[in-house]
Write an enzyme that holds these catalytic residues in place. Sequence first.
Site, mmCIF file in Angstrom:
data_model
loop_
_atom_site.group_PDB
_atom_site.id
_atom_site.type_symbol
_atom_site.label_atom_id
_atom_site.label_comp_id
_atom_site.label_asym_id
_atom_site.label_seq_id
_atom_site.Cartn_x
_atom_site.Cartn_y
_atom_site.Cartn_z
ATOM 1 N N GLU A 129 -4.793 23.401 27.112
ATOM 2 C CA GLU A 129 -4.698 24.147 28.369
ATOM 3 C C GLU A 129 -4.299 25.586 28.040
ATOM 4 O O GLU A 129 -3.119 25.935 28.069
ATOM 5 C CB GLU A 129 -3.672 23.496 29.297
ATOM 6 N N ASP A 166 0.672 10.059 40.749
ATOM 7 C CA ASP A 166 0.346 10.619 42.052
ATOM 8 C C ASP A 166 0.021 9.527 43.068
ATOM 9 O O ASP A 166 0.564 9.516 44.177
ATOM 10 C CB ASP A 166 -0.808 11.614 41.925
ATOM 11 N N ASP A 222 5.635 21.518 29.360
ATOM 12 C CA ASP A 222 6.053 20.351 28.579
ATOM 13 C C ASP A 222 5.732 20.514 27.097
ATOM 14 O O ASP A 222 6.116 19.667 26.292
ATOM 15 C CB ASP A 222 5.401 19.084 29.126
#
Length: 593
Positions: free
Chosen positions: A112, A481, A141
Amino acid sequence: MAKADRYSPSSSPLYERFPLKYTNHRILDVVVSLLLASLLLYRLLHLHHHGIAWLIALSCESWFAFFWLLAVSTKWTPAEFKTYPERLSERVEERGLPAVDMFVTTADPVLEPPIITVNTVLSLMAVDYPVSKLACYVSDDGCSPLTYYSLVEASKFARLWVPFCKKYNVHVRAPFRYFSVAEVSSGNGESSEFRQECEKMKEEYGKLCCKIEEATGKQPSSWDVTYSGDLAAFAHVERRNHPTIIKVIWENKYDTWAGEEGLPHLVYISREKHPEHPHHYRAGAMNVLTRVSGVMTNAPLMLNMDCDMYANNPLIVRYAMCVLLDARREEGFVQFPQSFYGALKDDPFGNQLVVLLQFVGAGISGIQGAFYGGTGCFHRRKVIYGLCPVDNTGKQDRILCPVHGEFSEKELLRIFGTSIEFAESAGLALKGHTNSQTNTSRGRLLDSVEVANQVAGCNYESSSNWGKPNIGWQYGSTTEDVLTGLGIHTRGWSSVMCNPYPVAFLGCAPTGGPASLTQQKRWATGLLEILISGRNPLISVFTAKLQFRQCLAYLWINNNSNFLSSAIPSSLLIASSTTPISSRSCKIQESTS
C-alpha cells in the site's frame, strides 16, 4: 444558538426511503420457486423407484432450492434512500453540526504505497465541512517511517491544497485524480487566476510526489542515519515488535466555531505490538483508533476508510448527516457503497460488485439495513461502545446492552479498560454528549498524547471487553466488518445505504486474478468463521433483535461467499498465496509535470 434539529411533520425530511417496484423480477422469482418446488416434490414421490442416485440429486437440488429462497427473500423488498443536503442548513446551523473523527488504516508501505494513503488523507481533509469539526487519524500497522514522513510532507501541501479546493469548489479533491483528467475545471468556471493557481498546485503536488518517491527509493539501512527529531521514535523498531508511536502532525488551534481557517487535526498512530500479544489484525487497529480518538477529540461520529479509497464527493459528510441528524429514526450507521476506478473492461473478475450492490444491496436496504462493508461507513461512537436503541417506551434492553444510560465509573473501567480519562470520555459519548473541549482548546491534542499512548498499548485490552460481543470492532473473524455490523443489527439497530451522485468514495480494485482470488478467499474464510461460531445469525434471531429476513440475508452472503471459494481452483489459490499483491492496491500513474 443552533436552529432546532428535531423533526416535525411540517418540516421537510433530510432523507427519504423509496421502495423499488421490480414487478417482473418478482414474477420470475415466483415462477422459478414454483418450478423448484415441483421438481423437489417429483423427486420425493418417485424416490423409492430410483434409489441412491435420486437421493443424491434430491440433496443437491434441495440445497440449491434453499439457496435460491435465501436470495429471493433478500431481494424481495428493495429500497433506496435519497438524501437532501441542501436542507441541512434549514435544520442545523454550521456551529450545530456534530464533530467527525475520520480513520484511515494502512498496514504495509510496499503493498500500500504511501502516495495512495496520502491522496486518501488529502481528500478527507478537503471535504466540505467545518474543519474545526474534523479530525483525521491514520493507523499505520506497518510502523513505517516512510508512511509518517509522507504524511508530514502531505500536511505541508494540504495547507495549499485545501484552501484551493474550497475557493474554487473543486469537485475531485484527491490530487492524483484531479490532475489526471484531460481538462481541469472548477465549479465556478475557469479564469486566468484559477489556471495560474491550478498550475501552481500541480507543481507543488509534483514536488510532493518526488519527495515521497525519493524517500521510497532509499534502502532501509539508509534511514538509520536520518532517525532524528520526530523520526527518532522509529529507530531500531521491528514491524511486529515495537512500542506505541503517536504523532500529532497537525493541530487546528483556531478557537472559532466555524474553523474555516487552517486544516483538520491530523494524527499518526502506530499501536504497540509484541509477539506474545495477539494484535487481531484490522479489528485491533480500529479499536485502538477508537480509544485514541476518544481521549483526543471524542467526536460522536466516526468515519472509517481504507487507505486506497479516496473521497470522491466533497459533500459526503453532509450526506451522512442528513441520515444521522434526522430524528424520525435513529440509525446505527450509514454505509456508502464501494465503487472503483480503473476497472478492467467487462470486469472479468467481478471486482466491481455490481450485482451485490445494485440488486442484493437494494434488497437488504429494504429490511433492517445495509451490511457494514468495512470502509466508507459513518458510525455513531455510542453504538460502537455497545449502546442499544431505545424502544417505543423509551427503554433499552438491559440483557443485550452491556452499557446503558445508568452506569458508574467502576462499570466503565471494567468494560472499557483502566484509563480513567477514557472512561470519562466514554461516559460522555454514551450519554450523547461531546467533550466540551473537543476541537476548541489550544494544546488539547498534545496534552492527551500520554493517555493516548496508554490506551494504544497491547496490554490495555486484557482486562476489558474490547473485541467481545457488542464492544468495539469484533474479534473472531477475518471479516471483522461483517461481524461488527451483525452485532449492531443484533442489538436492534437499523442502518442505511446512502448512494449519492457523484459516488461518495472511489478505490482501486484488483487488476489481476491472483489478487482477486486472495481477496475472495479471505472473505470466504471470515464468513465461514461467523457461520460456525456462536454468533451465527440464526442464533441471534431467537436470542436477540435480529429480524428474520435480515438473518436470511446474512445467511445468503455467508453461503454465497463460501460457495464461490469452493469453486476456486487449487492451483490458483497456491499462486495467489505466494504473490505479494495487495487486495485492492494498484500502481497509480501520476500525470504531474
